[in-house]
Design an enzyme around this catalytic site. Structure first.
Site, PDB file in Angstrom:
ATOM      1  N   ASP A 612       0.349  -0.033   1.636  1.00  0.00           N
ATOM      2  CA  ASP A 612       2.184   0.681   0.766  1.00  0.00           C
ATOM      3  C   ASP A 612       2.730   0.047   0.065  1.00  0.00           C
ATOM      4  O   ASP A 612       2.532  -1.464   0.461  1.00  0.00           O
ATOM      5  CB  ASP A 612       2.665   1.057   1.991  1.00  0.00           C
ATOM      6  CG  ASP A 612       3.799   3.139   1.631  1.00  0.00           C
ATOM      7  OD1 ASP A 612       3.194   3.166   0.762  1.00  0.00           O
ATOM      8  OD2 ASP A 612       4.576   2.595   2.290  1.00  0.00           O
ATOM      9  N   SER A 790      10.269  13.626 -13.366  1.00  0.00           N
ATOM     10  CA  SER A 790       8.931  12.749 -13.016  1.00  0.00           C
ATOM     11  C   SER A 790       8.116  12.977 -15.000  1.00  0.00           C
ATOM     12  O   SER A 790       7.373  11.839 -15.812  1.00  0.00           O
ATOM     13  CB  SER A 790       7.812  12.368 -12.615  1.00  0.00           C
ATOM     14  OG  SER A 790       7.044  13.783 -11.915  1.00  0.00           O
ATOM     15  N   LYS A 793      12.233  11.589 -17.646  1.00  0.00           N
ATOM     16  CA  LYS A 793      11.800  10.570 -18.122  1.00  0.00           C
ATOM     17  C   LYS A 793      12.736  10.184 -18.039  1.00  0.00           C
ATOM     18  O   LYS A 793      12.929   9.414 -19.442  1.00  0.00           O
ATOM     19  CB  LYS A 793      10.603   9.687 -18.713  1.00  0.00           C
ATOM     20  CG  LYS A 793       9.214   9.610 -17.657  1.00  0.00           C
ATOM     21  CD  LYS A 793       7.912   9.315 -18.501  1.00  0.00           C
ATOM     22  CE  LYS A 793       6.716   8.874 -17.347  1.00  0.00           C
ATOM     23  NZ  LYS A 793       6.602   8.918 -15.995  1.00  0.00           N
ATOM     24  N   GLY A 927       2.818   6.416  -2.755  1.00  0.00           N
ATOM     25  CA  GLY A 927       3.241   7.944  -3.655  1.00  0.00           C
ATOM     26  C   GLY A 927       4.450   8.018  -4.300  1.00  0.00           C
ATOM     27  O   GLY A 927       4.187   8.476  -4.540  1.00  0.00           O
ATOM     28  N   ARG A1030       1.161   7.906  -6.105  1.00  0.00           N
ATOM     29  CA  ARG A1030       1.130   9.575  -6.633  1.00  0.00           C
ATOM     30  C   ARG A1030      -0.163   9.892  -5.642  1.00  0.00           C
ATOM     31  O   ARG A1030      -0.412  11.131  -5.496  1.00  0.00           O
ATOM     32  CB  ARG A1030       0.872  10.191  -7.576  1.00  0.00           C
ATOM     33  CG  ARG A1030       2.339   9.422  -8.513  1.00  0.00           C
ATOM     34  CD  ARG A1030       3.837   9.575  -8.251  1.00  0.00           C
ATOM     35  NE  ARG A1030       4.325  10.890  -8.943  1.00  0.00           N
ATOM     36  CZ  ARG A1030       4.983  11.680  -8.315  1.00  0.00           C
ATOM     37  NH1 ARG A1030       6.511  11.210  -7.338  1.00  0.00           N
ATOM     38  NH2 ARG A1030       5.721  12.730  -7.883  1.00  0.00           N
ATOM     39  N   LYS A1036      -4.854   8.883   0.762  1.00  0.00           N
ATOM     40  CA  LYS A1036      -4.772   6.905   0.905  1.00  0.00           C
ATOM     41  C   LYS A1036      -6.221   6.832   2.694  1.00  0.00           C
ATOM     42  O   LYS A1036      -6.512   5.826   2.104  1.00  0.00           O
ATOM     43  CB  LYS A1036      -3.455   6.649   1.592  1.00  0.00           C
ATOM     44  CG  LYS A1036      -2.366   6.739   1.078  1.00  0.00           C
ATOM     45  CD  LYS A1036      -1.071   6.082   1.595  1.00  0.00           C
ATOM     46  CE  LYS A1036       0.184   6.221   0.821  1.00  0.00           C
ATOM     47  NZ  LYS A1036       1.334   5.166   1.599  1.00  0.00           N
TER      48      LYS A1036
END
Length: 1597
Positions: A612, A790, A793, A927, A1030, A1036
C-alpha cells in the site's frame, strides 16, 4: 516485427486517433522516463479517457457495434462500475412506514432477515474449533497415515509391543498444533470483540419496523435469554462507565418542559467550526434509560457550542412541513438518543455520529450539522486516499434536527443489494409529500452513503439510516475469510512423505511376499526350531500379517517426529523474530509480532511484494519544500528522490543527511531572523516551517525589488484559494495559534506554509475570508468556489479583494493551468516556471501551478447566471457545470508554482533499494490518484529516470487490449520474447533495460477479465515495478492472486489499513503495519510491525535463515530416518523376513525422541550460514530463496541416497566383523547375541546421524556442541543405565560391549566410512565450486569482511580496558577541577589517538566505543592509494586557519592511571554570551549545559567567571612539522559559507587536543575568533602536548 498484431474493430472507428495516441505506428506503447513527463503523460491519458466518455454520452456511439451501458461518474469514481449486473434482491428499508402485507409474516414481523452488525475475522468459534482444526490438520497426508498406523497397532496379532505408546506422538502433535492455532485465533477474536463493542449512539424508545418484535432464535426463546427491551450487560457496562466518567449532560428540549440526560462526553459536545457555525447545530444528544439514567429536573447545562436547540428550533405549530418531516403529525415524544454497541445495530436503525467517530455500518446520510447539508469523510481505511471526501444528506430529509423530527418522518428506502464496489451505490427514497399528499421520490447515490470503517471529519454531527450491517457492508465484502496458510516447504513435504510412503509399501510388500514364500517351504529348519511361531497355518495370511507388521516396524521412514520438530523449530524462530531489537519501534512500543508461526520459511522465498502507499511507504505528512515565483525558485531542502538520484549517479560530494540538517537549521534561523526584522508575524509557528530559503526573506524585505510584489501576490493567493477551515485549539492561552483542517493534507500544507512565511489565513466566515499580509490584516469577500476533483484537476475561488476588484485565483496541475493561460502571456515566465516545476517533479515533489485573473463586474454577473442555471439543471448537471467553469477559468496569468513533499517513512528508499538488490520486485497497489502514486514512486526510488515507464489508461475492453499488446511489443523489441524459466526468477537491477507500468483502476478492471489477464500478467511480470492506482480492496486481492497463481510466485502483501486486509489475506505472507490507520491490517496479518524498513531485516535475515534452516532440517530428518530404517531392513534378509526387530525396542522409541531429535532441532532453530550484517550487506544472496534452490527434489533424493549408503555401511561392517570370529569380552562372555549385534549397529547409526547433522551445521555455538555431542553421549549413557535393570533381551550390554575393542573399532570404522564421502564432497564443493554464500562466509571467517562492515573481532573486544572506564563513555561529566590543572607538575606520556580509516564522519568518538587507538595507521586514512588526501580531507585542508574549531574535550585530557591530578595548562578566552550566532539554540551536547561557552584570558591564579560552564585550551605557537603531522589535527566542521560570519581573516593557531572528526560531532564552536587573545607562549620542548598536537600549515574545517 511486432510481437502482437491487432484486428481492427468497427466499434473503434469513432475514437481511432484517441486510442492510438499512446501507441506508435509499430504498435508499441509509448514510454516516458522522468517524473515530470510521467505525470504529464498520466494527465493527458486521463483527459483522453474523459473525452472518449463524453463523446459516447453525446451519442456518437451509432458507429459502434453495440451500445454500452451508461454509467454515472462521480468525482471519486475510481475503480469503475462492475461490468456485470449486481446480483441479489433489492431491499426495502422502512422508517415509520408500515411494510406491505407481502413482506410480513402472520405475526406482522418482516419476512426478510438481515445479518447482524457483529463481524468476525477469526477462523474458529468455540463450537467449530475442534472439528475444523482437526480437518485442517488431517489435510496433511502424513497425519492420516499416522492415524491409520495407530489404529492397526491396537490389534495384537501384528506384534506391536505397546499400542498405547504409539498413539502418544500423534496426540502430542495434534494437541500442540491445536493450541498454537487456538492462541493465534484467540488474538484475532479479541480484536474482533474490541471492534464489536465500540460505542455508538442510536435512536431508542422507537420502533424499527424492519426488525421482528422478538428477534431471538428458538433456543434463546426456550431458555428465556435476552428478552426484547432488556438492556444487555455489555450496553449497561458502557453506560455505567460513561456515566461514571462524568459524561452526563442535562439538556432542556426546545418547546418542551421535560429534561433528559445525555450520555455524551461534556468536552465532546458540538463546537463552532469556521463559517459552518452559521448553520444549525444539534448541539447535544438526548438520551434516557430507566436503568441507569432516571430523568431529573434540573437547569439546562451545556458542554459547549454556541447555542441550544432553542436557538434555532421554532415552535411546533409555527413550522411548515419540509421534505419528509410532517410537523402536523402527532408524536409520542418518547424517542431518545441512547448509547449502545456496534454489534447491536440493525438494518433500519437511526444513528447519530459525531466528529472523529468511526462509521459503524453502511449508513445513508439523513441530515448534517452543516448549513449546506455537507459532511466530510476520511476514507483512508477503505481506499487509501488521504483527502477528505465530501458527502451530502438526502435533500428530503435534510431538515431533521431532533428526535421529534425523526418521529415525524415516514418513508421507504428502496436500496440495491449489497456488493463490493466501493464507488457505486444506487437507491431511491420514496415518500409522500406532507403538504400535498403527492408521492415523491429522490435518488440516493454513493455521495449520500457513509461506509463502515471511515471516519467523520470537520462535521459536528450526522444523523443517518443504517442500510447494510456486518458481513453485508462494503468493507467486509472487500475482505475475505481468514485463510489457513501453509508454507511452500510444508506443501512440498507432502510429496516427500508420499515418496517415502511408496518406499515403505515396497519394503513391506517385499518383506510380506518373501516371508510368505519362505514360510511355504516345507523342508527347512524352521519346521523344527520355530514351532508355533507362525500366527496362522496359512502362509498367505502370514505374509499379509508380516506386511502389516513391517508397516509398524518401518514406520519411522515416514517421520511423525518431523512434524513435532517443525512445530518446535518454528515456535523458536517466531520467538527470535519477536525479540529482534532492530525491528522494535519505540514510538509505538511495538516489536515485530509473528501471528502465524508456521510460515516463517516462506519469508525467505518472496519474489513479489505488494505494498500500500498511504501510511505504509509514506507518513501521510506533507511538507512545503520549494516554490517558484515569477520564474525564481526558492527552497533549500533536499528530497529522498534527489539523494537517491545523486547516489545512483555516483556523486560523492553531496552532503550526508546529518550535515544537510545542520546546514538547513542555520539557513532557517537566518531566514527567521530576517523575517522578524522585516515584519511581525503573530501566527508564525517556526517549528513547522519547512520552506527554508533566506533568499525569500531577503526578497520580502527588499522594498525596492519588483520581486517583492510578486511574492506577496503569490502567498496571498495561497492564503485565499482553498477550502481550509481554521480553528484555535486554546484561544485563552494561545490566542495566535492556528490549526488548519482541510480536505487533503496538501491544502493544509500550502496554507500552513503561507502562514509561517507571513501570510496567515486567520478565519473564514460566511461572507468574509480574513488573512494577514506581512502583519497587516486583509478581508476578502468570497463569491464562488469551484471545487477540485479528479477530472478537473484544479480548483478556483472568486473573491472581492479589499480594493473592490473581483479576482479569480486558480491552482491545479501545470498542464491544466497552462492550457488556460492568456494568449499574450509572457513566454519567458511560462518557460521558467515550467522548468522549475519539472525540476521539482523530478526531485519527487508534488507540484501545483498558481494563477489568477481579474474579472469585470459585467463578466462576473453574466457568468453567475450561467453557473446558477447549470447547478439547477435537471439532466447532465455535471457537464453543464463543467461548461460554465470553462467560461470563467481562462486567460489566466501565472503567479508561481508550489512543490510539496509527501514525507516518506524513515528508511523507505534504502529498504526498497536493498529489496531490489535481493531480486524482489515491489508493486504499489493504492487507492490514491495516479499522479500522487507516480510522485511517491519517484520519491522512494521505486520509479527511476532510467526506466521506460508505460502508462495504461483505457475506458474500454478493446482499448485496454490495445495498450497491453503495445506494451508487450515494446518490451519484446528491447528484451526479446518473455521467458518463464523458474531458474531465472528474481531480477538483477541494472542487468537489462528496466520497464515499469502505471495502471489505473478502470483499466485494471478490464485487464483482470478472463481474456486479458494472462496478457496483463505477462506484461507486468516483465517489469521491475508496477504501480496500480485507484484500485479497490477487492482488486488488490485479485492482483495478488493473479501473480501468485499465474506465476506460481511467492508473494508478500504489506499495508496498514482496512483496505489492505483482502490482499494481506490473499498473499502467501501478509504483513500489517501498526500505525495511524487502526489495527485492521495488523490483526489480519501474519506479521505485524511498526515500520516498512523492518521488512528488509525480516526477509533478508530472518526469512533467509528460516528458509535455509527448515530446508536443511527437512533433508537431514529424512536422511536420519532412512539410515535407521534401512539398517533394520537389511537385517530382514537374514531372518526370513519375519519382521524381527534388529534393535532393542527402547532404542526404537527413543531414536527420534531423544537420541537424534535435538541436533536437527538445533540446526533448524539456531544455524546461521552467514551473519545478519553480512546478509544485509550482500542482499543478492537472497535470490537462491526466490529460485527455490535450497530445497529441491534433487537435494531430497541425494540425502535419501546418502542415508541408504550409510545404512549399508553401518549394518554390513558390524555384520562382516561378526562373521569373522566371535569376540570374547574381558569377562569371558562372548559377543554373539542379537542384542549385542543390534546395539552395535544402532550405536554406529546414531553417532553417524548426529555427526552428519553436525557436518551440515554452519554455525557452531556452545549449544550446538552440547547438543550434537551430548545426544550421542546420552545414548551411550542410556545403554549403561538400561543394562543395570533386569530384562529379557538386554543383559549386561554395557559390560559386554564397552569392555571390548571390537565394539569401539567397529563403531568408529563404520562412522568414518559412512561420513567420509559426504565430507569429501562438501570440501570439494566449498573449495572448487563455491556458492556466493560460501565466498561471503569465507570473507567473514578468514577475510576482512568484519573490518569492512565495522564489526570488531573477538580478540580485539578484550583489549582496551582503560578505554572502557566511565570517563570515555560519559566524557562530558568532567568537573572544572579536572580540566584546569597545570601540566608542569605531573607530566604524563602521550596517549596515541584513534585512527581515521576514511573521510566519513562518525557520530560518536571512537574512544567512547572502546576502539584501540593505533597511531601507526593514521597516515593510511589520511591519504588515498595515489598518495593524495582523500576528498573529505582535501576539503578540510583547503580551509582557512581561522576556521579551526576548539574542542572542549580531547584524549589529552585523559587522567593518568595514578591518583595524581591530570597535568595540563588551559587558557580561557572570553566570548560575549549575548552575541547571536547562526544557531538560535546551541546544538545538544549530551550532558553539557546549554548556557553559553565562555573563553577569556586567565592566569594560574584567576578563577573562571560564574557563567562559565566549560573551558577550552589556550593557544599554542606554531612549530615546524612533518606533512603527516600537519594533518594530524584536522577537525571537521560545516562548510565555509555556514560560518563565514563568524571567522576573522587572521587568527593564531589554537591548541586543540584530539581534534579529530569526532570533535565536530560533540563540540560546540560558536565562538567569535575576533575576540580571541593570544595567551602565553610555550616552548616546543616545554610539554609533550605542544610537540604532539601543535602544528602549522593549513587548518581544515
Amino acid at each position: 516485427m511486432s510481437f502482437f498484431r491487432r484486428r481492427t474493430f468497427p466499434e473503434d472507428i469513432d475514437t481511432d486517433d484517441e486510442l492510438h495516441d499512446a501507441v506508435d505506428p509499430e504498435l508499441r506503447l509509448r514510454t516516458v522516463r522522468t517524473a515530470a513527463s510521467t505525470i504529464a503523460e498520466s494527465i493527458r491519458t486521463e483527459q483522453r479517457v474523459e473525452r472518449r466518455k463524453s463523446m459516447r454520452k453525446k451519442g456518437s456511439h451509432f458507429f459502434r457495434r453495440g451500445t454500452e451501458k451508461r454509467r454515472t461518474d462521480t468525482a471519486d469514481a475510481g475503480a469503475g462500475a462492475p461490468a456485470a449486473p449486481i446480483l441479489g434482491a433489492r431491499r426495502n428499508v422502512y422508517v415509520n412506514y408500515t411494510p406491505p402485507l407481502d413482506e410480513v409474516d402472520h405475526n406482522g414481523d418482516p419476512i426478510v432477515r438481515y445479518v447482524r452488525n457483529k463481524v468476525r475475522t477469526s477462523k474458529y468459534t468455540i463450537v467449530t474449533f475442534i472439528p475444523k482444526n482437526l480437518y485442517e490438520q488431517f489435510r496433511r497426508v502424513a497425519n492420516l497415515y499416522f492415524l491409520a498406523l495407530v489404529i492397526v497397532q491396537v490389534f495384537s496379532i501384528f506384534g506391536a509391543p505397546s499400542p498405547q505408546t504409539s498413539a502418544l506422538p500423534l496426540l502430542f502433535i495434534l494437541t500442540v498444533t491445536a493450541i498454537k492455532d487456538g492462541i493465534e485465533d484467540y488474538r484475532r477474536a479479541v480484536l474482533d470483540e474490541e471492534v464489536n463493542n465500540s460505542a455508538v449512539t442510536k435512536l431508542g424508545n422507537w420502533r424499527n419496523v424492519n426488525q421482528p418484535k422478538d428477534p431471538r432464535s428458538w433456543y434463546e426463546k426456550l431458555l428465556g435469554i435476552n428478552p426484547p427491551g432488556k438492556v444487555t450487560r455489555g450496553v449497561r457496562k458502557l453506560r455505567e462507565r460513561e456515566a461514571g466518567e462524568g459524561m452526563e449532560i442535562v439538556l432542556s428540549k426546545g418547546g418542551d418542559e421535560r429534561t433528559s440526560v445525555s450520555t455524551l462526553p461534556v468536552n465532546d459536545s458540538s463546537s463552532e467550526m469556521g463559517f459552518y457555525g452559521a448553520g444549525r447545530k444539534l448541539e447535544d444528544i438526548q438520551s434516557v434509560d430507566s436503568h441507569s439514567y432516571p430523568p431529573q429536573e434540573s437547569k439546562p447545562t451545556w458542554g459547549g457550542g454556541s447555542g441550544s436547540l432553542n436557538a434555532y428550533q421554532q415552535s411546533i405549530h409555527g413550522r411548515s412541513s419540509v421534505g419528509v418531516v410532517d410537523y402536523n403529525k402527532r408524536v409520542s415524544g418518547l424517542a431518545r438518543w441512547e448509547r449502545t454497541l456496534w454489534k447491536k445495530l440493525e438494518v433500519g436503525d437511526i444513528v447519530l455520529l459525531r466528529e472523529n467517530e468511526q462509521v459503524p455500518a453502511d449508513i445513508v446520510v439523513l441530515s448534517t450539522s452543516d448549513a449546506d447539508n455537507m459532511c466530510y469523510l476520511e476514507t483512508k481505511n477503505l481506499d487509501g486516499e488521504t483527502n477528505l471526501k465530501p458527502r451530502k444528506s438526502v435533500k428530503a430529509t435534510s431538515s431533521i434536527t431532533s428526535e421529534e423530527d425523526l418521529e415525524r418522518i415516514s418513508f421507504v428506502l428502496d436500496s440495491e443489494p449489497p456488493h463490493a464496489n466501493l464507488y457505486l451505490y444506487h437507491a431511491v427514497l420514496r415518500y409522500k409529500d406532507p403538504s400535498s399528499g403527492e408521492e415523491k421520490q429522490e435518488s440516493v447515490g454513493i455521495n449520500e452513503l457513509l461506509l463502515r470503517g471511515c471516519t467523520l471529519r470537520n462535521t459536528t454531527w450526522v444523523i443517518g439510516l443504517v442500510v447494510f450491517t456486518g458481513a453485508d457492508t462494503k468493507i467486509m465484502l472487500n475482505g475475505g475469510d481468514t485463510p489457513s496458510k501453509r508454507s511452500k516447504i510444508e506443501k512440498e513435504t507432502n510429496f516427500n512423505v508420499v515418496v517415502n510412503f511408496v518406499i515403505l509399501i515396497l519394503m513391506c510388500l517385499a518383506s510380506g511376499i518373501l516371508s510368505g514364500y519362505l514360510d511355504s517351504k516345507a523342508d527347512t529348519s524352521a519346521r523344527e526350531y520355530e514351532q508355533g511361531a507362525d500366527p496362522t497355518s496359512s502362509y498367505i495370511l502370514n505374509g499379509v500379517i508380516t506386511f502389516v507388521s513391517c508397516l509398524i516396524a518401518f514406520q519411522n521412514i515416514v517421520p511423525i517426529s518431523l512434524y513435532i520438530s517443525i512445530e518446535i523449530v518454528k515456535t523458536i524462530q517466531a520467538f527470535f523474530i519477536s525479540q529482534d531489537i532492530d525491528m522494535y519501534y519505540k514510538p509505538l512500543d511495538a516489536a515485530c509480532t509473528p501471528k502465524t508461526w508456521n510460515i516463517s520459511d516462506d519469508l525467505g522465498q518472496i519474489e513479489y511484494i505488494f505494498s500500500d502507499k498511504t501510511g505504509t511507504l509514506t507518513q501521510n505528512v506533507m511538507e512545503f519544500q520549494k516554490c517558484s515565483v515569477n520564474g525564481v525558485a526558492y527552497g533549500e531542502g533536499v528530497t529522498e528522490a534527489q539523494r537517491g538520484a545523486d547516489k545512483r549517479q555516483g556523486k560523492v560530494d553531496a552532503l550526508d543527511p546529518e550535515e544537510q540538517d545542520v546546514q538547513l537549521h542555520i539557513l532557517k534561523q537566518r531566514m527567521l531572523d530576517k523575517m522578524a526584522q522585516t515584519f511581525k508575524n503573530r501566527y508564525a509557528q517556526p517549528d513547522h516551517l519547512t520552506l527554508v530559503s533566506p533568499k525569500l526573506a531577503e526578497d520580502l524585505a527588499d522594498r525596492s525589488s519588483p520581486q517583492r510584489q510578486h511574492l506577496i501576490e503569490f502567498f496571498r493567493a495561497l492564503a485565499v484559494c482553498h477550502s481550509v477551515l481554521s480553528e484555535r485549539p486554546d484561544p485563552n492561552r494561545q490566542p495566535y495559534r492556528l490549526e488548519y483542517k482541510a480536505e487533503s493534507p496538501d491544502e493544509a500544507a500550502l496554507v500552513a506554509a503561507a502562514r509561517d512565511v507571513g501570510f496567515p489565513f486567520v478565519h473564514r466566515a460566511k461572507d468574509a475570508i480574513h488573512i494577514e499580509v506581512m502583519g497587516q490584516p486583509e478581508r476578502y469577500i468570497p463569491l464562488q468556489m469551484l471545487e477540485f476533483n479528479s477530472t478537473r484537476k484544479r480548483m478556483s475561488v472568486i473573491v472581492r479583494n479589499p480594493q473592490g476588484q473581483i479576482v479569480l485565483y486558480c491552482k491545479g496541475a501545470d498542464s491544466v493551468i497552462y492550457e488556460r493561460l492568456a494568449p499574450d502571456h509572457d513566454p519567458e515566465l511560462k518557460a521558467a516556471t515550467a522548468r522549475d516545476m519539472e525540476a521539482f517533479a523530478n526531485g519527487g515533489l508534488r507540484t501545483l501551478c498558481i494563477a489568477y485573473r481579474y474579472l469585470s463586474e459585467q463578466e462576473y454577473m453574466d457568468w453567475v447566471r450561467t453557473y446558477e442555471a447549470a447547478t439547477n439543471a435537471i439532466s447532465d448537471r455535471d457537464e453543464e457545470i463543467d461548461k460554465a467553469n470553462e467560461q470563467i477559468e481562462h486567460s489566466l496569468r501565472i503567479l508561481g508554482a508550489t512543490a510539496l513533499e509527501d514525507k516518506l517513512q524513515e528508511g523507505v528508499p534504502e529498504a526498497i533499494e536493498t529489496l531490489h538488490k535481493a531480486g524482489i520486485k515491489l508493486w504499489i497497489l493504492t487507492g490514491d490518484k495516479v499522479q500522487t502514486a507516480i510522485e511517491i514512486g519517484f520519491s522512494c526510488n521505486l520509479l527511476k529516470s532510467d526506466m521506460e515507464i508505460m502508462i495504461l489508461s483505457a475506458d474500454s475492453h478493446e482499448a485496454a487490449r490495445l495498450q497491453i499488446e503495445g506494451g508487450l511489443n515494446k518490451i519484446a523489441s528491447v528484451l526479446g520474447p518473455p521467458s518463464v524459466n523458474a531458474k531465472q526468477r528474481g531480477f538483477v537491477p541494472g542487468a537489462q533495460a528496466a520497464f515499469a507500468v502505471v495502471i489505473d483502476g478502470d483499466t485494471l478492471r478490464h485487464s483482470l477479465s478472463p481474456d486479458l489477464k494472462q496478457l496483463f500478467l505477462t506484461l507486468s511480470t516483465q517489469c521491475e515495478t508496477v504501480v496500480c492506482c485507484r484500485v479497490s480492496p477487492a482488486q488488490k486481492a485479485m492482483v495478488v492472486n493473479l501473480v501468485k497463481e499465474g506465476r506460481n510466485a511467492m508473494t508478500l502483501s504489506i499495508g496498514d489499513g482496512a483496505n489492505d486486509v483482502a490482499m494481506i489475506q490473499e498473499a502467501n505472507i501478509g504483513c500489517g503495519l501498526l500505525g495511524h490507520e487502526g489495527s485492521q491490517a495488523a490483526m489480519s496479518a501474519d506479521y505485524a510491525f511498526g515500520q516498512f524498513r523492518y521488512l528488509t531485516k525480516l526477509l533478508l535475515v530472518h526469512g533467509r535463515w528460516s528458509y535455509q534452516r527448515v530446508a536443511d532440517m527437512h533433508a537431514n530428518f529424512f536422511y536420519k530416518n532412512v539410515i535407521w530404517t534401512f539398517a533394520m531392513f537389511w537385517f530382514m534378509i537374514f531372518n526370513s523376513f519375519d519382521a524381527t526387530y534388529l534393535y532393542q525396542y527402547t532404542f526404537i522409541l527413543l531414536y527420534n525422541l531423544v537420541f537424534t531429535s535435538l541436533p536437527v532441532i538445533a540446526l533448524g532453530a539456531f544455524d546461521q550460514d552467514i551473519n545478519a550484517k553480512a546478509a544485509l550487506a550482500f542482499p543478492q544472496l537472497y535470490i537462491r530463496g526466490i529460485r527455490g534452490l535450497e530445497y529441491t527434489r534433487l537435494k531430497f533424493w541425494m540425502y535419501m541416497l546418502d542415508g541408504l549408503y550409510q545404512s549399508v555401511v553401518v549394518f554390513f561392517i558390524p555384520y562382516f566383523v561378526w562373521t569373522l570370529d566371535i569376540a570374547v569380552s574381558w569377562n569371558g562372555k562372548t559377543i554373539e547375541s542379537l542384542a549385542d549385534f543390534g546395539t552395535t549397529v544402532s550405536v554406529a547409526a546414531i553417532i553417524a546421524a548426529n555427526t552428519y547433522v553436525g557436518i551440515n551445521t554452519h554455525y557452531w555455538t556452545v549449544i550446538t556442541w552440547v547438543i550434537v555431542v551430548g545426544s550421542s553421549v546420552v545414548m551411550l549413557v542410556w545403554i549403561a543405565i538400561y543394562s543395570a535393570f533386569p530384562s529379557v533381551d538386554f543383559v549386561d550390554e554395557v559390560v559386554i560391549l564397552f569392555g571390548e575393542v571390537t565394539f569401539w573399532a567397529c563403531v568408529l570404522i563404520s562412522v568414518v566410512i559412512a561420513l567420509g564421502p559426504r565430507f569429501l564432497v562438501k570440501f570439494y564443493k566449498t573449495s572448487y565450486m563455491p556458492l556466493d554464500k560460501d565466498i561471503v562466509r569465507e570473507m567473514w571467517v578468514v577475510g576482512d569482511l568484519k573490518d569492512r562492515l565495522g564489526i570488531k573481532h573477538r580478540r580485539e573486544r578484550k583489549k582496551g580496558k582503560l578505554e572502557q572506564t566511565p570517563i570515555f563513555h560519559q566524557p562530558h561529566y568532567r568537573s572544572e577541577s579536572e580540566i584546569s590543572q597545570h601540566d608542569e607538575d605531573y607530566p604524563t606520556p602521550p596517549i596515541p589517538r584513534t585512527p581515521i580509516t576514511d573521510g566519513s564522519p562518525r557520530p560518536t568518538a571512537p574512544l567512547m566505543a572502546g576502539e584501540s587507538p593505533r597511531p601507526e595507521k593514521l597516515e593510511e586514512g589520511l591519504y588515498d592509494q595515489r598518495g593524495s588526501p582523500t576528498p573529505s580531507l582535501r576539503a578540510q585542508a583547503s580551509a582557512s586557519p581561522s576556521l579551526q574549531r576548539l574542542s572542549y574535550y580531547s584524549v589529552s585530557g585523559i587522567p593518568a592511571p595514578s591518583p595524581l591530578p591530570e597535568p595540563n595548562r588551559y587558557h580561557a578566552y572570553t566570548r560575549n554570551s549575548a552575541r547571536s550566532t547562526a544557531y538560535q539554540t546551541e546544538p545538544p551536547m549530551s550532558a553539557v549545559s546549554h548556557s553559553s561557552v565562555t573563553y577569556g584570558p586567565s592566569s594560574p591564579t584567576q578563577s573562571a567567571p560564574p557563567s562559565a560552564t566549560l573551558q577550552v585550551p589556550g593557544a599554542r605557537p606554531p612549530r615546524s612539522t612533518t606533512p603527516a603531522e600537519q594533518y594530524e589535527m584536522r577537525v571537521r566542521s560545516p562548510s565555509a559559507d555556514q560560518w563565514a560570519g563568524h571567522t576573522s581573516p587572521h587568527q593564531t593557531p589554537v591548541h586543540t587536543p584530539m581534534a579529530t572528526e569526532d570533535s565536530y560531532a560533540t563540540a560546540y564552536d560558536g565562538y567569535d575568533p575576533g575576540e580571541l587573545t593570544p595567551g602565553p607562549h610555550h616552548e616546543p620542548e616545554e610539554s609533550w602536548r605542544s610537540s604532539t598536537y601543535s602544528y602549522s600549515g593549513p587548518h581544515a574545517l
